[in-house]
Write a protein that holds these residues in place. Structure first.
Motif, PDB file in Angstrom:
ATOM      1  N   LEU A  25       0.833  -1.201   0.000  1.00 43.45           N
ATOM      2  CA  LEU A  25       0.000   0.000   0.000  1.00 43.45           C
ATOM      3  C   LEU A  25       0.870   1.254   0.000  1.00 43.45           C
ATOM      4  CD1 LEU A  25      -3.073   0.665   0.176  1.00 43.45           C
ATOM      5  CD2 LEU A  25      -2.721   0.961   2.640  1.00 43.45           C
ATOM      6  N   SER A  26       0.532   2.232  -0.809  1.00 44.80           N
ATOM      7  CA  SER A  26       1.295   3.479  -0.863  1.00 44.80           C
ATOM      8  C   SER A  26       1.082   4.275   0.412  1.00 44.80           C
ATOM      9  CB  SER A  26       0.868   4.302  -2.074  1.00 44.80           C
ATOM     10  OG  SER A  26       1.148   3.615  -3.268  1.00 44.80           O
ATOM     11  N   GLY A  27       2.109   4.992   0.845  1.00 40.99           N
ATOM     12  CA  GLY A  27       2.047   5.762   2.077  1.00 40.99           C
ATOM     13  C   GLY A  27       1.520   7.174   1.853  1.00 40.99           C
ATOM     14  N   PRO A  28       1.157   7.879   2.929  1.00 43.20           N
ATOM     15  CA  PRO A  28       0.694   9.269   2.826  1.00 43.20           C
ATOM     16  C   PRO A  28       1.797  10.162   2.255  1.00 43.20           C
ATOM     17  CG  PRO A  28       0.173   8.331   4.970  1.00 43.20           C
ATOM     18  CD  PRO A  28       1.120   7.388   4.311  1.00 43.20           C
ATOM     19  N   THR A  29       1.386  11.330   1.774  1.00 41.70           N
ATOM     20  CA  THR A  29       2.328  12.278   1.195  1.00 41.70           C
ATOM     21  C   THR A  29       2.268  13.605   1.958  1.00 41.70           C
ATOM     22  OG1 THR A  29       0.664  13.061  -0.387  1.00 41.70           O
ATOM     23  CG2 THR A  29       2.082  11.235  -1.083  1.00 41.70           C
ATOM     24  N   SER A 108       0.808   0.517   4.746  1.00 42.18           N
ATOM     25  CA  SER A 108       1.888   1.146   3.991  1.00 42.18           C
ATOM     26  C   SER A 108       3.125   1.255   4.860  1.00 42.18           C
ATOM     27  CB  SER A 108       1.451   2.545   3.531  1.00 42.18           C
ATOM     28  OG  SER A 108       1.386   3.427   4.650  1.00 42.18           O
ATOM     29  N   ASN A 109       4.204   1.658   4.252  1.00 43.59           N
ATOM     30  CA  ASN A 109       5.401   1.952   5.023  1.00 43.59           C
ATOM     31  C   ASN A 109       5.180   3.233   5.834  1.00 43.59           C
ATOM     32  OD1 ASN A 109       6.857  -0.271   3.994  1.00 43.59           O
ATOM     33  ND2 ASN A 109       7.450   0.915   2.172  1.00 43.59           N
ATOM     34  N   TRP A 110       5.932   3.382   6.908  1.00 49.93           N
ATOM     35  CA  TRP A 110       5.870   4.593   7.704  1.00 49.93           C
ATOM     36  C   TRP A 110       6.506   5.735   6.915  1.00 49.93           C
ATOM     37  CZ3 TRP A 110       3.061   4.945  12.032  1.00 49.93           C
ATOM     38  CH2 TRP A 110       2.768   3.778  12.736  1.00 49.93           C
ATOM     39  N   VAL A 111       5.864   6.899   7.015  1.00 42.85           N
ATOM     40  CA  VAL A 111       6.417   8.097   6.375  1.00 42.85           C
ATOM     41  C   VAL A 111       6.695   9.115   7.476  1.00 42.85           C
ATOM     42  CG1 VAL A 111       6.063   9.912   4.663  1.00 42.85           C
ATOM     43  CG2 VAL A 111       5.083   7.627   4.301  1.00 42.85           C
ATOM     44  N   GLU A 112       7.960   9.511   7.613  1.00 41.59           N
ATOM     45  CA  GLU A 112       8.373  10.410   8.698  1.00 41.59           C
ATOM     46  C   GLU A 112       8.347  11.874   8.260  1.00 41.59           C
ATOM     47  OE1 GLU A 112      11.340   8.106  11.785  1.00 41.59           O
ATOM     48  OE2 GLU A 112      12.207   9.305  10.172  1.00 41.59           O
ATOM     49  N   SER A 113       8.190  12.728   9.276  1.00 43.59           N
ATOM     50  CA  SER A 113       8.263  14.172   9.064  1.00 43.59           C
ATOM     51  C   SER A 113       9.669  14.658   9.386  1.00 43.59           C
ATOM     52  CB  SER A 113       7.261  14.899   9.964  1.00 43.59           C
ATOM     53  OG  SER A 113       7.662  14.776  11.332  1.00 43.59           O
ATOM     54  N   LYS A 114       9.908  15.908   9.093  1.00 42.93           N
ATOM     55  CA  LYS A 114      11.165  16.517   9.520  1.00 42.93           C
ATOM     56  C   LYS A 114      11.109  16.798  11.020  1.00 42.93           C
ATOM     57  CE  LYS A 114      12.242  18.767   5.112  1.00 42.93           C
ATOM     58  NZ  LYS A 114      12.520  20.057   4.432  1.00 42.93           N
ATOM     59  N   GLU A 115      12.279  16.934  11.621  1.00 40.88           N
ATOM     60  CA  GLU A 115      12.363  17.204  13.056  1.00 40.88           C
ATOM     61  C   GLU A 115      11.915  18.637  13.344  1.00 40.88           C
ATOM     62  OE1 GLU A 115      15.567  15.684  16.206  1.00 40.88           O
ATOM     63  OE2 GLU A 115      16.263  17.437  15.079  1.00 40.88           O
ATOM     64  N   LEU A 116      11.249  18.799  14.471  1.00 42.05           N
ATOM     65  CA  LEU A 116      10.730  20.112  14.857  1.00 42.05           C
ATOM     66  C   LEU A 116      11.184  20.451  16.266  1.00 42.05           C
ATOM     67  CD1 LEU A 116       7.298  21.701  14.311  1.00 42.05           C
ATOM     68  CD2 LEU A 116       7.950  21.234  16.676  1.00 42.05           C
ATOM     69  N   SER A 117      11.700  21.665  16.463  1.00 40.57           N
ATOM     70  CA  SER A 117      12.059  22.174  17.785  1.00 40.57           C
ATOM     71  C   SER A 117      10.875  22.972  18.322  1.00 40.57           C
ATOM     72  CB  SER A 117      13.301  23.072  17.700  1.00 40.57           C
ATOM     73  OG  SER A 117      13.604  23.621  18.974  1.00 40.57           O
TER      74      SER A 117
END
Length: 326
Positions: A25-29, A108-117
């Motif tokens: 399954l395709s992951g979120p975008t 689907s595979n996990w889709v990560e975000s960028k790191e946030l401070s």
């Protein structure tokens, strides 16, 4: 031959919706981790050609912890980690989020975000602003935005939080005047024109956060009072109060004198109270009323008797009076 293979692959991909050719399954975008007033929200877009019934599971972690599951089997395209039960997100730290799409038994595979401070990247919302017009001045009162975690001054320190005020005549925004780096939540705009409407806008800044805070909605107030009138009223009130207090003090101190003046206690001299002792007064006091003497009178009618109830005039002149001496 290769062209036919490409067409077959594209057709297969279209028929299977968000699934890849391999069956995964395709992951979120467009996965992104955002923060507004110290909350922590993961947002994403659905996969291209997503089928109905697609759900999502999202997780977050700090730099020093492992991923924690927060929203599961959610139909929404976001997850507010700071509002989930049992979440313990500190004000300071760097965080990462990830999301996974699910359709039935497929994931689907996990889709990560960028790191946030959190303390540096959160967007500080607009403050609350209220205005009070007095004479030719306007007092600006500022209320800090409400944070999901802690408070504005606790998160950044009271000394590092500043307010930036901009004011202008209504309809002349291009001629706005700014007052920057104010640390007090109250500020007085003075030397304004009377009977004029002014608009005020405020945004908050913090030294640890390079992003400027969102500006408040402009609030307008009209100056109407003449200068000096409140001072005159204050002086008159003070004089009236002083006179009233002085009158009360005098009334208490001289209450006996005032009471004697209004209700005198002087009595008549003793000689007026005593009864006269002259012989004439004594004779008048001891004398009795004189005895009255009277003679009986009889009325005799000649040849006629007096009918009961008839007046004597009806009897005619043949009446005589007989007097008997006692």
């Amino acid at each position: 031959m290769s062209a036919r293979v490409c067409v077959f692959i594209l057709t297969l991909s279209t028929l299977h919706g968000p699934r890849a050719v391999s069956g995964v399954l395709s992951g979120p975008t467009n996965v992104s981790l955002t923060s507004y007033n110290m909350n922590l929200v993961l947002r994403w877009d659905p996969p291209e050609g997503a089928a109905d019934g697609l759900v999502y599971t999202s997780e977050y972690k700090s730099r020093f912890t492992t991923y924690r599951t927060s929203c599961t089997n959610s139909l929404e395209l976001q997850c507010d980690f700071s509002r989930q039960p049992g979440s313990s997100i500190p004000v300071y730290g760097k965080f990462t989020g990830r999301v996974q799409a699910q359709l039935g038994a497929e994931s689907s595979n996990w889709v990560e975000s960028k790191e946030l401070s959190l303390e540096r990247d959160t967007v500080i919302g607009p403050p609350g602003v209220s205005l009070i017009s007095t004479e030719d001045t306007i007092e600006v009162s500022i209320t800090d935005p409400v944070f999901a975690r802690s408070t504005l001054k606790e998160a950044y320190g009271a000394s590092s939080v500043t307010y930036n005020i901009t004011h202008w005549k209504e309809g002349h925004e291009k001629q706005a005047v700014s007052h920057s780096n104010l640390q007090q939540s109250r500020f007085v705009l003075d030397n304004l024109e009377r009977w004029t409407s002014y608009c005020v806008q405020v945004h908050v800044s913090a030294q640890m956060n390079p992003k400027p805070g969102e500006p408040s909605t402009p609030v307008c107030e009209r100056t109407t009072s003449k200068p000096g009138v409140p001072w005159v009223a204050a002086v008159v009130t003070f004089v009236v109060i002083t006179v009233v207090v002085a009158a009360v003090v005098l009334a208490v101190v001289y209450r006996n004198c005032i009471s004697n003046f209004l209700c005198p206690k002087d009595s008549l001299p003793q000689r007026f109270k005593e009864a006269p002792k002259s012989s004439m007064y004594m004779a008048m006091r001891d004398s009795h009323p004189p005895e009255e003497h009277y003679d009986p009178v009889s009325i005799v009618a000649d040849d006629k008797s007096v009918e009961e109830g008839r007046p004597l005039q009806d009897m005619g002149p043949s009446c005589s009076l007989v007097s008997r001496e006692s």
